[in-house]
Design a protein around this motif. Structure first.
Motif, PDB file in Angstrom:
ATOM      1  N   LYS A   1       0.448   2.391   3.611  1.00  0.00           N
ATOM      2  CA  LYS A   1      -0.672   1.438   3.593  1.00  0.00           C
ATOM      3  C   LYS A   1      -0.489   0.336   2.562  1.00  0.00           C
ATOM      4  CE  LYS A   1      -3.929   4.493   2.753  1.00  0.00           C
ATOM      5  NZ  LYS A   1      -3.144   5.735   2.796  1.00  0.00           N
ATOM      6  N   THR A   2      -0.100   0.736   1.355  1.00  0.00           N
ATOM      7  CA  THR A   2      -0.063  -0.246   0.267  1.00  0.00           C
ATOM      8  C   THR A   2       1.039  -1.277   0.483  1.00  0.00           C
ATOM      9  OG1 THR A   2      -0.993   1.346  -1.281  1.00  0.00           O
ATOM     10  CG2 THR A   2       0.164  -0.527  -2.223  1.00  0.00           C
TER      11      THR A   2
ATOM     12  N   THR B   1      -0.064  -3.516   3.349  1.00  0.00           N
ATOM     13  CA  THR B   1      -1.157  -4.394   2.914  1.00  0.00           C
ATOM     14  C   THR B   1      -0.633  -5.523   2.034  1.00  0.00           C
ATOM     15  OG1 THR B   1      -2.730  -2.550   3.019  1.00  0.00           O
ATOM     16  CG2 THR B   1      -3.385  -4.469   1.718  1.00  0.00           C
TER      17      THR B   1
ATOM     18  N   LYS C   1       4.066   6.995  -5.764  1.00  0.00           N
ATOM     19  CA  LYS C   1       3.083   6.949  -4.679  1.00  0.00           C
ATOM     20  C   LYS C   1       3.376   7.998  -3.602  1.00  0.00           C
ATOM     21  CE  LYS C   1      -0.451   5.074  -2.507  1.00  0.00           C
ATOM     22  NZ  LYS C   1      -0.512   5.931  -1.330  1.00  0.00           N
TER      23      LYS C   1
ATOM     24  N   GLU D   1      -6.839  -2.619   2.492  1.00  0.00           N
ATOM     25  CA  GLU D   1      -6.273  -1.277   2.629  1.00  0.00           C
ATOM     26  C   GLU D   1      -7.415  -0.272   2.632  1.00  0.00           C
ATOM     27  OE1 GLU D   1      -3.592   1.996   0.188  1.00  0.00           O
ATOM     28  OE2 GLU D   1      -3.569  -0.095  -0.466  1.00  0.00           O
TER      29      GLU D   1
ATOM     30  N   ASN E   1      -7.756   0.011  -1.639  1.00  0.00           N
ATOM     31  CA  ASN E   1      -7.040   0.969  -2.478  1.00  0.00           C
ATOM     32  C   ASN E   1      -5.864   0.349  -3.211  1.00  0.00           C
ATOM     33  OD1 ASN E   1      -8.664   3.109  -1.975  1.00  0.00           O
ATOM     34  ND2 ASN E   1      -7.105   4.399  -1.081  1.00  0.00           N
ATOM     35  N   ILE E   2      -5.487  -0.854  -2.845  1.00  0.00           N
ATOM     36  CA  ILE E   2      -4.334  -1.525  -3.444  1.00  0.00           C
ATOM     37  C   ILE E   2      -4.603  -1.939  -4.889  1.00  0.00           C
ATOM     38  CG2 ILE E   2      -4.927  -3.864  -2.692  1.00  0.00           C
ATOM     39  CD1 ILE E   2      -1.881  -4.094  -1.876  1.00  0.00           C
TER      40      ILE E   2
END
Length: 450
Positions: free
Chosen positions: A120-121, A124, A331, A164, A143-144
């Motif tokens: 996701k990060t 994004t 991560k 995100e 969330n980023i």
């Protein structure tokens, strides 16, 4: 959205809760910032607000007389939706929003939203860069690192928000409506919170809840759950695939990323990218597909993806010391993410793993080692559990460390010239660190002092 004078409870005092409280105060609501942990420092929380702030801070039990006054509850993502207190509030028919829903109701412009278990990060961040090269007013949130609530009031009608979204955030949306959404993949994660895979999948799929047939959802064709989901979706669906050619969509073939919408067109060769690994090629495809669906020209997308260097804590190159390359993948907080990091390595690898137990199974992670992983150095609450799994699977080169510092030093001692040392824990950081960023920063600090 008019909340002036309305009594609003913000449940949770983390970054999201602070952001929601600040937004609500600017909207002239009467705000109570609440947390069930009575041992938190009120004065430290108050520092996040202006000196003249009227936000009330309440810790411990929530009095009934306060509940009776509430007109809205804003739930932080870290607060489980099935807590007894949340159920009490729900039974009183008080509206319960998440911080994403709150931000969306105050924001302007269009939204491009991304969810999935992994990637996701990076996706994004990359999509954010693509959009910034195309539009003047672009916000990258979620969330980023930047709370959606912190940027909502700055957005204009011509703004584009790249968001995100976690499964926790998607549980509490109501009207949130992205123009283009993406679900990158779904593998077991956060089952201590969602309890079942069915509930976890449903939370992820909520990202399409308010989309219409004019909107687009980008999905991973190689994920069986998502392929089936795409067949029943009411939106337009654009697939990406790292394994096969698609008639319409974006796919990887012979080392090239190809976009097909009518006539296939080569977007780039993977050797032109600065990102490592097939999972990152999938992230590039997802971001590119979302941008193309929004209307960004392929020439503009192409230029950005070639120059994108990735994000911190995602197979981040740290340094090379005495012929050993060190990579920070803090991560990698679940086994599937950690598998992808192992697969991306192009050297014999000393792997550092372990941390907080999210009730994960580590069998497939161990299976992914093949001939690539020379030693597994373990630390944290899960070290014994993972060590037992490794030995059961026939991998005996396991070292147990008492501290994170010891794990890094031992990995450096074991590494030979031409090796890599990879931090990709397959576990969350809680218990040893506040978050994966702090863990990754500590790793980088230790490596740079070797």
């Amino acid at each position: 959205m008019d909340l002036r004078g309305k009594k609003v409870l913000v449940f949770g005092t983390g970054i999201s809760g602070i952001g929601a409280g600040a937004l609500l105060e600017r909207a002239q609501a009467s705000v109570i910032l609440y947390d069930g942990n009575e041992n938190l420092d009120k004065e430290n929380l108050r520092k996040h607000f202006a000196a003249e702030s009227s936000v009330e801070i309440l810790l411990g039990s929530l009095p009934l007389e306060v509940m009776d006054q509430l007109e809205l509850v804003v739930l932080s993502p870290g607060v489980p939706t099935d807590l007894p207190l949340v159920n009490q509030l729900r039974e009183r028919e008080i509206p319960i929003w998440g911080e994403v829903e709150l931000a969306y109701r105050f924001a302007s412009g269009e939204v491009l939203a991304i969810t999935g278990t992994n990637g996701k990060t990076t996706t994004t961040a990359l999509l954010g860069e693509i959009m910034k090269a195309y539009r003047d007013s672009v916000f990258v949130v979620g969330n980023i690192g930047t709370p959606y609530t912190g940027a909502a009031l700055e957005m204009k009608e011509d703004s584009v928000t790249v968001a995100e979204m976690s499964s926790f955030q998607l549980e509490t949306i109501d009207t949130f409506h992205p123009k283009v959404s993406a679900i990158l993949n779904i593998t077991p994660d956060h089952l201590n919170r969602h309890h079942t895979m069915e509930a976890y999948i449903q939370a992820k799929e909520e990202i399409t809840k308010n989309q219409t047939e004019e909107d687009v959802c980008v999905l991973n064709y190689e994920d069986e759950v998502l392929r089936a989901f795409g067949e029943k979706l009411h939106t337009q669906v654009l697939y990406f695939s790292s394994r096969r050619k698609l008639e319409r969509g974006i796919y990887l073939e012979d080392g090239k990323i190809i976009y097909a919408d009518g006539k296939p067109e080569v977007l780039c060769k993977v050797e032109e990218l600065k990102l490592l690994g097939t999972h990152n090629y999938e992230n590039v495809m997802a971001a590119s597909a979302m941008a193309a669906a929004y209307g960004v020209p392929l020439s503009s997308i192409r230029e950005t993806i070639r120059n994108f260097g990735g994000v911190a804590h995602r197979i981040e190159f740290v340094a090379e010391k005495e012929g050993v390359a060190y990579y920070n993948d803090s991560k990698g907080t679940n086994p599937d993410a950690a598998i992808k990091a192992v697969e991306a390595m192009n050297r014999p690898t000393i792997l550092i793993g372990g941390g907080y137990d999210k009730n994960s199974s580590y069998d497939e992670w161990i299976d992914s080692f093949g001939e690539k992983v020379r030693y597994l150095v373990l630390v944290g609450a899960t070290k014994e559990k993972i060590a037992e799994t490794a030995r059961r699977k026939g991998f005996d080169n396991v070292i147990l460390a008492d501290t994170f510092e010891e794990a890094v030093m031992e990995s450096a001692r074991l590494a030979r010239e031409g090796d890599a040392v990879l931090l990709s824990p397959a576990c969350a950081s809680w218990g040893m660190f506040k978050n994966f960023e702090e863990r990754g920063d500590k790793f980088k600090e230790l490596v740079n002092h070797l």
